[in-house]
Design a protein around this motif. Structure first.
Motif, PDB file in Angstrom:
ATOM      1  N   ALA A  99       0.864  -1.182   0.000  1.00  0.00           N
ATOM      2  CA  ALA A  99       0.000   0.000   0.000  1.00  0.00           C
ATOM      3  C   ALA A  99       0.897   1.228   0.000  1.00  0.00           C
ATOM      4  O   ALA A  99       1.842   1.308   0.766  1.00  0.00           O
ATOM      5  N   ARG A 100       0.627   2.133  -0.928  1.00  0.00           N
ATOM      6  CA  ARG A 100       1.402   3.378  -0.938  1.00  0.00           C
ATOM      7  C   ARG A 100       0.487   4.467  -1.452  1.00  0.00           C
ATOM      8  O   ARG A 100      -0.548   4.201  -2.050  1.00  0.00           O
ATOM      9  N   MET A 101       0.897   5.708  -1.233  1.00  0.00           N
ATOM     10  CA  MET A 101       0.074   6.814  -1.701  1.00  0.00           C
ATOM     11  C   MET A 101       0.045   6.782  -3.223  1.00  0.00           C
ATOM     12  O   MET A 101       1.088   7.000  -3.842  1.00  0.00           O
ATOM     13  N   ALA A 131       2.841  -1.350   4.386  1.00  0.00           N
ATOM     14  CA  ALA A 131       2.658   0.081   4.101  1.00  0.00           C
ATOM     15  C   ALA A 131       4.014   0.647   3.708  1.00  0.00           C
ATOM     16  O   ALA A 131       4.983   0.523   4.448  1.00  0.00           O
ATOM     17  N   LYS A 132       4.080   1.238   2.514  1.00  0.00           N
ATOM     18  CA  LYS A 132       5.353   1.745   2.017  1.00  0.00           C
ATOM     19  C   LYS A 132       5.643   3.162   2.504  1.00  0.00           C
ATOM     20  O   LYS A 132       6.767   3.619   2.442  1.00  0.00           O
ATOM     21  N   ASP A 133       4.598   3.890   2.923  1.00  0.00           N
ATOM     22  CA  ASP A 133       4.841   5.270   3.343  1.00  0.00           C
ATOM     23  C   ASP A 133       4.082   5.620   4.622  1.00  0.00           C
ATOM     24  O   ASP A 133       4.663   5.726   5.680  1.00  0.00           O
ATOM     25  N   VAL A 134       2.760   5.758   4.509  1.00  0.00           N
ATOM     26  CA  VAL A 134       1.972   6.156   5.685  1.00  0.00           C
ATOM     27  C   VAL A 134       0.955   5.059   6.003  1.00  0.00           C
ATOM     28  O   VAL A 134       0.982   3.995   5.384  1.00  0.00           O
ATOM     29  N   LEU A 135       0.075   5.308   6.959  1.00  0.00           N
ATOM     30  CA  LEU A 135      -0.963   4.338   7.311  1.00  0.00           C
ATOM     31  C   LEU A 135      -1.960   4.174   6.166  1.00  0.00           C
ATOM     32  O   LEU A 135      -2.419   5.158   5.592  1.00  0.00           O
ATOM     33  N   PRO A 263       3.550  23.130 -13.425  1.00  0.00           N
ATOM     34  CA  PRO A 263       2.931  24.278 -12.768  1.00  0.00           C
ATOM     35  C   PRO A 263       1.545  23.924 -12.217  1.00  0.00           C
ATOM     36  O   PRO A 263       0.764  23.263 -12.889  1.00  0.00           O
ATOM     37  N   GLY A 264       1.295  24.346 -10.973  1.00  0.00           N
ATOM     38  CA  GLY A 264      -0.017  24.123 -10.375  1.00  0.00           C
ATOM     39  C   GLY A 264      -0.141  22.802  -9.620  1.00  0.00           C
ATOM     40  O   GLY A 264      -1.190  22.501  -9.078  1.00  0.00           O
ATOM     41  N   TYR A 265       0.922  21.996  -9.572  1.00  0.00           N
ATOM     42  CA  TYR A 265       0.839  20.703  -8.876  1.00  0.00           C
ATOM     43  C   TYR A 265       1.801  20.654  -7.697  1.00  0.00           C
ATOM     44  O   TYR A 265       2.899  21.194  -7.764  1.00  0.00           O
ATOM     45  N   ALA A 266       1.343  20.016  -6.615  1.00  0.00           N
ATOM     46  CA  ALA A 266       2.140  19.952  -5.392  1.00  0.00           C
ATOM     47  C   ALA A 266       3.214  18.859  -5.504  1.00  0.00           C
ATOM     48  O   ALA A 266       3.059  17.919  -6.286  1.00  0.00           O
ATOM     49  N   PRO A 267       4.309  18.995  -4.738  1.00  0.00           N
ATOM     50  CA  PRO A 267       5.391  17.989  -4.793  1.00  0.00           C
ATOM     51  C   PRO A 267       5.013  16.727  -4.027  1.00  0.00           C
ATOM     52  O   PRO A 267       5.468  16.500  -2.923  1.00  0.00           O
ATOM     53  N   LEU A 268       4.163  15.884  -4.611  1.00  0.00           N
ATOM     54  CA  LEU A 268       3.642  14.720  -3.901  1.00  0.00           C
ATOM     55  C   LEU A 268       4.247  13.411  -4.376  1.00  0.00           C
ATOM     56  O   LEU A 268       4.170  12.396  -3.721  1.00  0.00           O
ATOM     57  N   MET A 269       4.860  13.435  -5.557  1.00  0.00           N
ATOM     58  CA  MET A 269       5.242  12.162  -6.187  1.00  0.00           C
ATOM     59  C   MET A 269       6.512  11.580  -5.564  1.00  0.00           C
ATOM     60  O   MET A 269       7.485  12.303  -5.341  1.00  0.00           O
ATOM     61  N   PRO A 270       6.489  10.271  -5.235  1.00  0.00           N
ATOM     62  CA  PRO A 270       7.714   9.638  -4.744  1.00  0.00           C
ATOM     63  C   PRO A 270       8.698   9.406  -5.896  1.00  0.00           C
ATOM     64  O   PRO A 270       8.297   9.362  -7.057  1.00  0.00           O
ATOM     65  N   ALA A 271       9.987   9.273  -5.571  1.00  0.00           N
ATOM     66  CA  ALA A 271      10.989   8.990  -6.600  1.00  0.00           C
ATOM     67  C   ALA A 271      10.903   7.520  -7.001  1.00  0.00           C
ATOM     68  O   ALA A 271      10.778   6.638  -6.148  1.00  0.00           O
TER      69      ALA A 271
END
Ligand code: CUA
Length: 290
Positions: A99-101, A131-135, A263-271
């Motif tokens: 499970a990951r975001m 869980a790879k990142d959060v709950l 532009p317009g997108y938050a830095p959410l993506m994992p590498a």
């Protein structure tokens, strides 16, 4: 199916109906008694108390003993059901759920992976929750199983699908902006069809990894559409038509996504630096074709 398995559904439903039944009888009994007292003993009809008693031993014993028995029965049924949920039958097929975001990836014993959970009908499946990142939480209502995936903690659920079909699978723990989209399905197939599916290679005929499959299995679809619709991340439709986007840009976007943001997108993506070179190239080939 082994006949003596108590399925997760059979473990949960009787408890639910028992508690629901007790609640329904109580609600009805209390409401009727209340209405009866309001009407029968209201002040106009009954201006003076008929009698005044301090206590009634048998009444008090009754309303202590009956609820105690009911609550203990709820506990007993609930506990027995819980034990069935935690006791994995012998011969269960192991699958790992990553499970990951904000997507699921399922990895099978032979290393094959998929973004839907494929299972054979009639065979218990033990799902290891990672869980790879959060709950996150694995929630399959059709099989009455729900369990948190906690980073750094070993956790599992098991279930058995007794009918062929497609069943909803949700993330049931708020895990960020894409939580509501973290859904997929459990695909229950006849055992021989499942065996064929499991044995089928995920590589292209020329032996290279399949870019389209990497795209869905690695959760890209959780945030990026390929049909132009809006999502958490920019759509990848018509990517190759944009002059500033070339293979090097895409490679950087995968390996160091926070460095250059659309532009317009938050830095959410994992590498996606865990992909092998062959996988990275297959994915880039696929992206360039979009
Ligand atoms: Cu993952 Cu909510």
């Amino acid at each position: 199916m082994t006949p003596d398995i108590i399925t997760t559904t059979a473990a949960v439903d009787p408890v639910f109906f028992f508690i629901f039944g007790v609640c329904a009888v109580m609600l009805l009994g209390i409401s009727v008694a209340m209405l009866w007292f309001v009407i029968r003993y209201n002040r106009k009809r009954c201006p003076e108390p008929l009698s005044q008693k301090d206590n009634n031993l048998w009444l008090e014993v009754t309303w202590t003993v009956i609820p105690t028995i009911l609550v203990l029965l709820m506990f007993w049924y609930g506990w027995a059901g819980y034990l069935s949920l935690r006791r994995v039958p012998d011969g269960a097929m192991p699958v790992t759920a990553n499970a990951r975001m904000w997507s699921w990836q399922f990895v099978y014993e032979n290393g094959k992976s998929s973004d839907r959970l494929y299972v054979p009908v009639g065979q218990p499946v033990k799902v290891k929750l990672v869980a790879k990142d959060v709950l996150h939480a694995f929630y399959a209502p059709a099989f009455r199983v729900k369990r948190d995936a906690v980073p750094g903690m070993a956790n599992y659920v098991w279930f058995v699908a007794d009918k062929v079909g497609s069943y909803d699978l949700f993330c049931a723990e708020y895990c960020g902006v894409g939580h509501a989209d973290m859904t997929t399905t459990i695909e229950a197939l006849p055992p021989d069809e499942f065996a064929d599916w499991l044995a089928a290679a995920t590589k292209m005929p020329d032996g290279k990894p399949d870019g389209a499959e990497l795209f869905s299995n690695n959760g890209c679809t959780g945030c990026h559409s390929i049909d132009g619709s809006e999502s958490i991340g920019p759509t990848l439709k018509g990517l190759s038509l944009q002059p500033q986007i070339d293979r090097d840009y895409l490679r950087r976007a995968l390996l160091t996504p926070a460095a250059e943001l659309a532009p317009g997108y938050a830095p959410l993506m994992p590498a996606f630096d865990f992909l092998s070179d062959a996988e990275l190239n297959a994915l880039l080939d696929y992206l360039e074709r979009l």
